[in-house]
Scaffold this motif. Structure first.
Motif, PDB file in Angstrom:
ATOM      1  N   ALA A 163      11.686  10.610  29.771  1.00  0.00           N
ATOM      2  CA  ALA A 163      11.659   9.715  28.622  1.00  0.00           C
ATOM      3  C   ALA A 163      12.962   9.851  27.852  1.00  0.00           C
ATOM      4  CB  ALA A 163      10.472  10.030  27.714  1.00  0.00           C
ATOM      5  N   VAL A 164      13.571   8.722  27.549  1.00  0.00           N
ATOM      6  CA  VAL A 164      14.750   8.689  26.697  1.00  0.00           C
ATOM      7  C   VAL A 164      14.265   8.251  25.322  1.00  0.00           C
ATOM      8  CG1 VAL A 164      17.073   7.807  26.363  1.00  0.00           C
ATOM      9  CG2 VAL A 164      16.169   8.072  28.673  1.00  0.00           C
ATOM     10  N   VAL A 165      14.307   9.166  24.357  1.00  0.00           N
ATOM     11  CA  VAL A 165      13.622   8.989  23.083  1.00  0.00           C
ATOM     12  C   VAL A 165      14.623   8.594  21.996  1.00  0.00           C
ATOM     13  CG1 VAL A 165      12.019  10.039  21.435  1.00  0.00           C
ATOM     14  CG2 VAL A 165      12.006  10.793  23.825  1.00  0.00           C
ATOM     15  N   SER A 166      14.278   7.557  21.256  1.00  0.00           N
ATOM     16  CA  SER A 166      15.120   7.094  20.146  1.00  0.00           C
ATOM     17  C   SER A 166      14.897   7.955  18.909  1.00  0.00           C
ATOM     18  CB  SER A 166      14.810   5.637  19.821  1.00  0.00           C
ATOM     19  OG  SER A 166      15.167   4.801  20.896  1.00  0.00           O
ATOM     20  N   PRO A 167      15.907   8.046  18.032  1.00  0.00           N
ATOM     21  CA  PRO A 167      15.776   8.886  16.828  1.00  0.00           C
ATOM     22  C   PRO A 167      14.729   8.390  15.851  1.00  0.00           C
ATOM     23  CG  PRO A 167      17.844   7.649  16.803  1.00  0.00           C
ATOM     24  CD  PRO A 167      17.272   7.493  18.167  1.00  0.00           C
ATOM     25  N   GLY A 168      14.285   7.139  15.991  1.00  0.00           N
ATOM     26  CA  GLY A 168      13.270   6.631  15.087  1.00  0.00           C
ATOM     27  C   GLY A 168      11.890   7.227  15.309  1.00  0.00           C
ATOM     28  N   ILE A 169      11.697   7.916  16.426  1.00  0.00           N
ATOM     29  CA  ILE A 169      10.397   8.522  16.718  1.00  0.00           C
ATOM     30  C   ILE A 169      10.436   9.978  16.272  1.00  0.00           C
ATOM     31  CG2 ILE A 169       8.753   9.137  18.525  1.00  0.00           C
ATOM     32  CD1 ILE A 169       9.730   6.726  20.086  1.00  0.00           C
ATOM     33  N   ALA A 170       9.767  10.269  15.175  1.00  0.00           N
ATOM     34  CA  ALA A 170       9.793  11.613  14.604  1.00  0.00           C
ATOM     35  C   ALA A 170       9.085  12.600  15.517  1.00  0.00           C
ATOM     36  CB  ALA A 170       9.127  11.610  13.233  1.00  0.00           C
ATOM     37  N   ILE A 171       9.588  13.832  15.557  1.00  0.00           N
ATOM     38  CA  ILE A 171       8.943  14.844  16.394  1.00  0.00           C
ATOM     39  C   ILE A 171       7.583  15.248  15.832  1.00  0.00           C
ATOM     40  CG2 ILE A 171      11.135  15.721  17.287  1.00  0.00           C
ATOM     41  CD1 ILE A 171      10.900  18.056  15.331  1.00  0.00           C
TER      42      ILE A 171
ATOM     43  N   SER B  33       5.433  12.927  14.863  1.00  0.00           N
ATOM     44  CA  SER B  33       4.576  11.752  15.030  1.00  0.00           C
ATOM     45  C   SER B  33       3.604  11.921  16.192  1.00  0.00           C
ATOM     46  CB  SER B  33       5.426  10.499  15.259  1.00  0.00           C
ATOM     47  OG  SER B  33       6.072  10.553  16.524  1.00  0.00           O
ATOM     48  N   GLU B  34       2.537  11.133  16.146  1.00  0.00           N
ATOM     49  CA  GLU B  34       1.561  11.155  17.235  1.00  0.00           C
ATOM     50  C   GLU B  34       2.161  10.602  18.516  1.00  0.00           C
ATOM     51  OE1 GLU B  34      -1.589  12.513  17.303  1.00  0.00           O
ATOM     52  OE2 GLU B  34      -0.763  13.377  15.466  1.00  0.00           O
ATOM     53  N   LEU B  35       3.063   9.640  18.406  1.00  0.00           N
ATOM     54  CA  LEU B  35       3.706   9.105  19.607  1.00  0.00           C
ATOM     55  C   LEU B  35       4.536  10.185  20.291  1.00  0.00           C
ATOM     56  CD1 LEU B  35       4.445   6.910  21.572  1.00  0.00           C
ATOM     57  CD2 LEU B  35       6.075   5.981  19.900  1.00  0.00           C
ATOM     58  N   HIS B  36       5.269  10.963  19.510  1.00  0.00           N
ATOM     59  CA  HIS B  36       6.063  12.033  20.117  1.00  0.00           C
ATOM     60  C   HIS B  36       5.148  13.083  20.748  1.00  0.00           C
ATOM     61  CE1 HIS B  36       9.172  15.127  20.615  1.00  0.00           C
ATOM     62  NE2 HIS B  36      10.049  14.149  20.466  1.00  0.00           N
ATOM     63  N   ARG B  37       4.024  13.383  20.098  1.00  0.00           N
ATOM     64  CA  ARG B  37       3.065  14.323  20.688  1.00  0.00           C
ATOM     65  C   ARG B  37       2.590  13.814  22.047  1.00  0.00           C
ATOM     66  NH1 ARG B  37      -1.873  13.891  21.473  1.00  0.00           N
ATOM     67  NH2 ARG B  37      -2.057  12.086  20.089  1.00  0.00           N
ATOM     68  N   SER B  38       2.309  12.509  22.135  1.00  0.00           N
ATOM     69  CA  SER B  38       1.866  11.927  23.400  1.00  0.00           C
ATOM     70  C   SER B  38       2.964  12.016  24.462  1.00  0.00           C
ATOM     71  CB  SER B  38       1.449  10.470  23.187  1.00  0.00           C
ATOM     72  OG  SER B  38       0.343  10.380  22.319  1.00  0.00           O
ATOM     73  N   LEU B  39       4.202  11.838  24.051  1.00  0.00           N
ATOM     74  CA  LEU B  39       5.317  11.982  24.993  1.00  0.00           C
ATOM     75  C   LEU B  39       5.398  13.403  25.531  1.00  0.00           C
ATOM     76  CD1 LEU B  39       8.061   9.937  23.098  1.00  0.00           C
ATOM     77  CD2 LEU B  39       6.960   9.276  25.242  1.00  0.00           C
ATOM     78  N   ARG B  40       5.246  14.379  24.657  1.00  0.00           N
ATOM     79  CA  ARG B  40       5.295  15.777  25.094  1.00  0.00           C
ATOM     80  C   ARG B  40       4.165  16.092  26.061  1.00  0.00           C
ATOM     81  NH1 ARG B  40       6.154  16.488  19.500  1.00  0.00           N
ATOM     82  NH2 ARG B  40       4.104  17.479  19.236  1.00  0.00           N
ATOM     83  N   GLU B  41       3.009  15.465  25.867  1.00  0.00           N
ATOM     84  CA  GLU B  41       1.870  15.731  26.736  1.00  0.00           C
ATOM     85  C   GLU B  41       2.069  15.190  28.146  1.00  0.00           C
ATOM     86  OE1 GLU B  41      -1.486  14.148  24.658  1.00  0.00           O
ATOM     87  OE2 GLU B  41      -1.659  15.902  23.327  1.00  0.00           O
ATOM     88  N   LEU B  42       3.046  14.321  28.348  1.00  0.00           N
ATOM     89  CA  LEU B  42       3.368  13.856  29.694  1.00  0.00           C
ATOM     90  C   LEU B  42       4.023  14.947  30.537  1.00  0.00           C
ATOM     91  CD1 LEU B  42       4.821  10.284  28.964  1.00  0.00           C
ATOM     92  CD2 LEU B  42       2.527  10.861  29.802  1.00  0.00           C
ATOM     93  N   SER B  43       4.524  16.004  29.862  1.00  0.00           N
ATOM     94  CA  SER B  43       5.188  17.138  30.547  1.00  0.00           C
ATOM     95  C   SER B  43       6.354  16.674  31.413  1.00  0.00           C
ATOM     96  CB  SER B  43       4.172  17.924  31.386  1.00  0.00           C
ATOM     97  OG  SER B  43       3.176  18.480  30.555  1.00  0.00           O
ATOM     98  N   ILE B  44       7.127  15.744  30.881  1.00  0.00           N
ATOM     99  CA  ILE B  44       8.349  15.289  31.539  1.00  0.00           C
ATOM    100  C   ILE B  44       9.519  15.592  30.615  1.00  0.00           C
ATOM    101  CG2 ILE B  44       7.178  13.482  32.848  1.00  0.00           C
ATOM    102  CD1 ILE B  44       8.149  11.461  30.776  1.00  0.00           C
ATOM    103  N   PRO B  45      10.741  15.626  31.136  1.00  0.00           N
ATOM    104  CA  PRO B  45      11.893  15.884  30.252  1.00  0.00           C
ATOM    105  C   PRO B  45      12.032  14.793  29.193  1.00  0.00           C
ATOM    106  CG  PRO B  45      12.518  16.113  32.563  1.00  0.00           C
ATOM    107  CD  PRO B  45      11.147  15.503  32.548  1.00  0.00           C
ATOM    108  N   LEU B  46      12.391  15.221  27.983  1.00  0.00           N
ATOM    109  CA  LEU B  46      12.688  14.305  26.891  1.00  0.00           C
ATOM    110  C   LEU B  46      14.159  14.452  26.537  1.00  0.00           C
ATOM    111  CD1 LEU B  46       9.618  14.917  24.510  1.00  0.00           C
ATOM    112  CD2 LEU B  46       9.787  13.358  26.469  1.00  0.00           C
ATOM    113  N   ILE B  47      14.865  13.361  26.470  1.00  0.00           N
ATOM    114  CA  ILE B  47      16.294  13.371  26.177  1.00  0.00           C
ATOM    115  C   ILE B  47      16.571  12.169  25.283  1.00  0.00           C
ATOM    116  CG2 ILE B  47      16.920  12.008  28.224  1.00  0.00           C
ATOM    117  CD1 ILE B  47      18.912  14.989  26.749  1.00  0.00           C
ATOM    118  N   SER B  48      17.764  12.087  24.733  1.00  0.00           N
ATOM    119  CA  SER B  48      18.150  10.912  23.950  1.00  0.00           C
ATOM    120  C   SER B  48      19.428  10.319  24.513  1.00  0.00           C
ATOM    121  CB  SER B  48      18.355  11.279  22.479  1.00  0.00           C
ATOM    122  OG  SER B  48      19.583  11.962  22.303  1.00  0.00           O
TER     123      SER B  48
END
Length: 467
Positions: free
Chosen positions: A83-91, A93-108
């Motif tokens: 996932a390439v995450v934009s700065p508008g998504i706060a760490i 936030s529930e959306l960011h929590r859902s991204l982390r639960e995918l257990s894939i790399p997060l980068i910007s």
């Protein structure tokens, strides 16, 4: 969680989820769609709005999904490998929590750009002053004959920049959070609690902000007059190669009345009376910019005078708006925290001055504003929603304790139109009407620029009513 790749080319053949489709998400999509072979792309955002509409128009072939009310990611996105995450998504936030639960790399996107171009970059961050300082560094490098591009948190996203020999980049704390490399030269302008709603707490904010120096920069230029910055740097990153800028150091200001000389050692480089920007904090920004430009190795000293004397400041930062009435309106909408608002109030004074303050209340410490009100005693303070009522209460209590309650008129207003109308009634020729909200604009406006546009439009509309 797997380590994220740091180069765009590494994303070829992957299933990439673009999380957040604002400015940076759009730049990411543009660059990734141009790769050969292009990765499989999909996107997700937290809500429908102008950004999602624009994204669908620009990229009709990229499926865009909206998270549910709890921030849950639709099943169609769960095949993503990164996932390439934009700065508008706060760490936080529930959306960011859902991204982390995918257990894939997060980068910007910004982090990938920095990793690929670190040797040809100066990266500047700080809780205030970073936009002015970055713009000045860019101007000084260009004035020295260097092919330099400007972007990042301000202006063009890093991945949207055209190729250049060198990059002057402003990085927010959100962008610093994801960095896996440090720019060769780093500038640090200030540090105080900010954006706690995004980072969660002060310690995390400081750690994320200073992540810009966590990966071996060659040179760091830092504000010596900021005690929090000094302490946090020395505690978190001991042994950094730091050039300190401020009182008692090689790079320093030599006061001259309301103006200053910018000095390197005993050499006077520039007198601030020759600049059109006002305020000692801006003089320090100029000094920081000189030291940072010098650290890149590209500054030509003969460029200092013409560049600094022609610099007119940033839009929305102590920007003067002249008016036929003789009242001087000041657009300082870029002042989105208490320290920036206090600096603006410290820079301007007139007998019938009107200060318009207030915006999104993020629960930050407003003491710097209270202290400056006690010191400056602006004649009129108009409080905008949502924090205006709270601020006026704090000011009233402090002024009553000091015996100065009668010196400052405090008034809550429902919005910008009323604020400008009242300001015209309260201010006279030669007085300042200062919009320096000391708070973000979200909730009422898209951003600080939208807020500034509203300010200008009501100046214009009330001008017609008050020729």
């Amino acid at each position: 969680m797997p380590k994220a790749p740091t180069a765009l080319a590494d994303l070829a053949g992957q299933h990439v989820l673009i999380a957040g489709v604002g400015r940076e998400g759009t730049a990411v999509a543009t660059r990734l769609a141009a790769l050969d072979p292009a990765p499989a792309l999909m996107a997700v955002d937290g809500r429908e709005g102008p950004s999602t509409e624009a994204f669908r128009t620009a990229f009709p072939s990229i499926p865009l999904h909206i998270a549910d009310e709890q921030g849950g990611i639709p099943p169609a996105c769960q095949d993503a490998t990164i996932a390439v995450v934009s700065p508008g998504i706060a760490i936080t936030s529930e959306l960011h929590r859902s991204l982390r639960e995918l257990s894939i790399p997060l980068i910007s996107g910004s982090a990938m750009f920095v990793a690929e171009h670190a040797e040809r970059m100066v990266g500047i961050t700080g809780s205030k002053g970073k936009s002015t300082t970055t713009t000045l560094v860019h101007a000084l490098l260009q004035g020295s004959g260097l092919d330099a591009a400007l972007g990042g948190n301000m202006g063009i996203p890093l991945l949207g920049l055209e190729s250049a020999k060198f990059y002057a980049s402003e990085l927010s704390s959100f962008q610093c959070h994801y960095l896996e490399a440090s720019p060769r030269v780093v500038g640090l302008t200030a540090l105080f609690p900010e954006h706690l709603d995004w980072h969660g707490d002060c310690d995390t904010y400081y750690g994320d902000k200073l992540g810009i120096v966590a990966h071996g920069p060659e040179q760091v230029v830092a504000n010596a007059d900021d005690p929090i910055l000094r302490q946090e740097l020395e505690t978190r990153h001991p042994g950094l190669p730091i050039t300190w800028v401020g009182e008692g150091h090689e790079w320093h200001l030599e006061p001259d009345g309301d103006e200053s000389w910018l000095c390197r050692g005993e050499e006077r480089l520039f007198h601030t009376a020759n600049s059109s920007i006002v305020g000692r904090h801006n003089h320090h920004n100029m000094l920081m910019a000189l030291a940072i430009a010098w650290a890149t190795g590209h500054l030509v000293m003969s460029s200092i005078e013409p560049v600094l004397s022609s610099f007119e400041g940033l839009p929305h930062r102590l920007e003067k708006i002249t008016d036929p009435s003789g009242v001087v309106f000041i657009n300082d909408s870029l002042a989105t925290n208490p320290q920036a608002g206090a600096a603006a109030l410290r820079s301007l004074s007139s007998p019938g001055m009107v200060w318009i303050v207030g915006g999104q209340d993020r629960g930050v410490d407003y003491q710097p504003l209270v202290d400056q009100v006690l010191a400056s005693k602006p004649r009129h303070i108009l409080g905008l929603p949502a924090s205006g009522q709270k601020l006026l209460g704090l000011f009233r209590e402090a002024l009553e304790r000091s015996g100065d309650a009668a010196a400052v008129h405090l008034e809550e207003v429902p919005g910008m139109e009323t604020a400008v109308t009242r300001a015209r009634e309260l201010a006279g020729p030669g007085d300042y009407v200062l919009l320096s909200p000391a708070a973000p604009s979200f909730g009422q406006y898209r951003d600080y620029q939208h807020r500034a546009e509203d300010f200008r439009s009501h100046i214009e509309s009330t001008r017609k009513e008050n020729p």
